[in-house]
Design an enzyme around this catalytic site. Structure first.
Site, PDB file in Angstrom:
ATOM      1  N   CYS A 154      -5.909   8.514  26.475  1.00  0.00           N
ATOM      2  CA  CYS A 154      -4.904   8.277  27.514  1.00  0.00           C
ATOM      3  C   CYS A 154      -3.741   7.450  26.983  1.00  0.00           C
ATOM      4  CB  CYS A 154      -5.556   7.600  28.719  1.00  0.00           C
ATOM      5  SG  CYS A 154      -6.756   8.649  29.554  1.00  0.00           S
ATOM      6  N   ARG A 183      -7.741   3.259  -1.205  1.00  0.00           N
ATOM      7  CA  ARG A 183      -7.230   4.509  -0.668  1.00  0.00           C
ATOM      8  C   ARG A 183      -7.231   5.617  -1.728  1.00  0.00           C
ATOM      9  NH1 ARG A 183      -3.015   4.641   3.170  1.00  0.00           N
ATOM     10  NH2 ARG A 183      -2.600   2.476   2.580  1.00  0.00           N
ATOM     11  N   SER A 189       0.832  -1.194   0.000  1.00  0.00           N
ATOM     12  CA  SER A 189       0.000   0.000   0.000  1.00  0.00           C
ATOM     13  C   SER A 189       0.869   1.247   0.000  1.00  0.00           C
ATOM     14  CB  SER A 189      -0.909   0.018   1.226  1.00  0.00           C
ATOM     15  OG  SER A 189      -1.812  -1.066   1.216  1.00  0.00           O
ATOM     16  N   PRO A 243      -8.090  -0.350  -6.462  1.00  0.00           N
ATOM     17  CA  PRO A 243      -7.846   0.888  -5.718  1.00  0.00           C
ATOM     18  C   PRO A 243      -8.869   1.058  -4.602  1.00  0.00           C
ATOM     19  CG  PRO A 243      -8.999   1.370  -7.748  1.00  0.00           C
ATOM     20  CD  PRO A 243      -8.674  -0.106  -7.779  1.00  0.00           C
ATOM     21  N   ARG A 263      -3.837   5.605  12.435  1.00  0.00           N
ATOM     22  CA  ARG A 263      -2.725   5.338  11.517  1.00  0.00           C
ATOM     23  C   ARG A 263      -1.412   5.957  11.990  1.00  0.00           C
ATOM     24  NH1 ARG A 263      -2.312   7.149   6.996  1.00  0.00           N
ATOM     25  NH2 ARG A 263      -1.259   5.384   6.002  1.00  0.00           N
ATOM     26  N   TYR A 282       1.254   3.184  12.200  1.00  0.00           N
ATOM     27  CA  TYR A 282       2.251   3.146  11.137  1.00  0.00           C
ATOM     28  C   TYR A 282       3.264   4.278  11.202  1.00  0.00           C
ATOM     29  CZ  TYR A 282      -1.309   0.199   8.850  1.00  0.00           C
ATOM     30  OH  TYR A 282      -2.221  -0.761   8.555  1.00  0.00           O
ATOM     31  N   GLY A 314      -3.094  -0.547  -3.940  1.00  0.00           N
ATOM     32  CA  GLY A 314      -1.995   0.012  -3.161  1.00  0.00           C
ATOM     33  C   GLY A 314      -1.466   1.327  -3.672  1.00  0.00           C
TER      34      GLY A 314
END
Length: 487
Positions: free
Chosen positions: A406, A334, A246, A332, A375, A379, A284
């Site tokens: 938290c 994203r 991706s 496709p 994300r 990542y 990707g």
């Protein structure tokens, strides 16, 4: 950044501005490739989507909220459909499967259906979304490395167009269920082609040491094909499938993947006399999250991939001039959903923290965070943001936008320039959150998930409603046992 035995604060380069983040000349200016096409500022400096200011969205729907430009989403879907049609027409055509894992709800499934795309699903829930809107089952694919028997039965009874098998056990499982239903299951083989996509390790999916697919190493993919062919009474082999990762910005990896798939495709034709009718190169394709990203357009992708596939298929056609070439498909997700939406937050606490003698960090806390966008924590993803509710002529300062949860890793935007006069109650917008934000959202700290607000032609409407505390509590089961009853 290099580690340091005394801790991260001592590492070389800690606290410096990222090399790709330039000081903006005008903080109110929007970088077009980060935003949906109908996003702009009005005279008051308010961010507007298809004519609707974010202040009105915040007033009517609250914050945090995902704000989705429907026309932008549809246009990106059409662009992939159209821009992959012409380049692939000489070699059998191409189908575009929208990867539902990026973001899926009933409205989006309906848009995808109306725009003429196919839909890739990977769970009973995603199939149920498609079923609810009457999506043609023959335009549905089912993915997954551990599909349950119930999911496979659901897919076969509904009549999905393809099931992408991921293990020898699953091949046997699908064959058994199909035989019991008196049907023939259309299957593709997920091939691990050994391509190291230049992306995060957790989203690089075509190297050998991971959970997906059959590796070419040791002939496992070929053995999977042989097993499917041997079960021809209940399985129909459609073709080979690959997905190399991706957030990819060039097509070189797809060229290698196509070459290796076509080599196996040719080998199967030689051995079994089967010209498999389909081949899937996955998705990707990357998008722009910050100024460092410069993604290819669908037209550029279609042209480049059409050329490389035609070049690689020439080998197969030379060896089998009478055999039809496989119809190519891509996935496709994203690249369609991501740029079409941003997340709208309200600023709460603003805090200056003296990190070292030479570094003071400004933390800007918003009313969302890792529950609506995990994300960054998952990542190390980078995002941008902008002051969305007004004009400011103040000087700029580098800030870190963080969430309300938290966790110290609850970071929304690691580094960004915002005006010095930002204050509690201001709205900020984070672009590029249409993919893998709502899909990966969670209820950490018992935080209800935000709504998805779609905007089109000056009208904003909710397509996924905001969760409530009642929704959270509805799943709790805490009925007293007889011994606990109060008398």
């Amino acid at each position: 950044m290099r580690a340091h035995e005394a801790g991260i604060l001592h590492a070389d380069g800690y606290g410096t501005t990222p090399h790709w983040l330039p000081e903006p000349e005008d903080l109110s200016e929007l970088m077009p490739r980060l935003w949906a096409v109908n996003t702009r500022r009005n005279a008051a400096g308010e961010l507007c989507v298809a004519g609707v200011p974010v202040t009105a969205i915040a007033r009517d729907f609250g914050t945090a909220a995902y704000v989705l430009d429907e026309d932008d989403f549809r246009a990106r879907a059409r662009a992939f459909r159209d821009d992959f049609t012409a380049p692939f027409e000489p070699i059998g055509g191409a189908d575009v499967y929208y990867a539902g894992k990026a973001f899926l709800c009933t409205a989006v499934a309906r848009w995808i259906m109306e725009e003429g795309l196919f839909l890739d699903t990977c769970s009973a829930g995603e199939m149920a979304v498609a079923q609810r809107v009457g999506f043609p089952p023959e335009r549905i694919a089912l993915h997954g490395n551990n599909k349950s028997r119930a999911e496979l039965r659901q897919a076969l009874q509904w009549g999905v167009g393809r099931i992408v098998v991921d293990s020898f056990a699953e091949i046997d499982r699908v064959a058994e269920i199909a035989a019991g239903l008196g049907t023939v299951a259309p299957v593709m083989v997920r091939v691990t082609v050994g391509v190291e996509a230049h992306t995060h390790a957790f989203i690089a999916t075509a190297h050998e040491d991971q959970k997906f697919g059959f590796s070419l190493v040791g002939g496992l993919a070929r053995k999977a094909v042989d097993r499917i062919v041997a079960k021809g009474e209940s399985l129909r082999l459609l073709g080979l499938h690959s997905h190399i990762g991706s957030q990819i910005f060039d097509t070189s990896g797809f060229e290698i993947a196509a070459r290796r798939l076509i080599d196996l495709h040719t080998e199967v034709a030689d051995e079994h006399g089967i010209a498999m009718p389909e081949m899937d190169l996955g998705g990707g394709y990357g998008i722009a999250y910050t100024s460092e990203h410069d993604p290819l357009t669908p037209q550029q992708l279609g042209q480049q991939m059409g050329e490389l596939v035609e070049r690689e298929l020439a080998v197969f056609q030379d060896a089998h001039p009478e055999a039809p070439v496989p119809r190519i498909s891509i996935e496709p997700g994203r690249a369609i959903a991501g740029p079409s939406a941003f997340t709208l937050y309200e600023i709460g606490t603003i805090k200056d923290v003296e990190v070292t003698a030479d570094l003071t960090r400004t933390y800007v806390s918003v009313d969302g965070g890792m529950s609506d966008n995990v994300r960054t924590a998952l990542y190390g993803a980078d995002y941008s943001c902008t002051l969305a509710s007004r004009t400011s002529h103040a000087e700029q300062r580098l800030v870190r936008v963080v969430g309300r949860h938290c966790e110290s890793g609850d970071i929304v935007v690691m580094d960004e320039y915002l005006p010095e006069d930002i204050a509690e109650g201001d709205l900020i917008a984070v672009p590029g959150t249409g993919a893998y934000c709502r899909s990966l959202s969670n209820q950490y700290n018992h935080t209800p998930r935000p709504p998805v607000v779609a905007v089109r032609d000056g009208v904003a409407r909710v397509i996924v409603r905001r969760e409530t505390i009642d929704d959270l509590l509805a799943l709790d089961v805490d009925e007293p046992t007889p011994s606990q009853e109060v008398r």
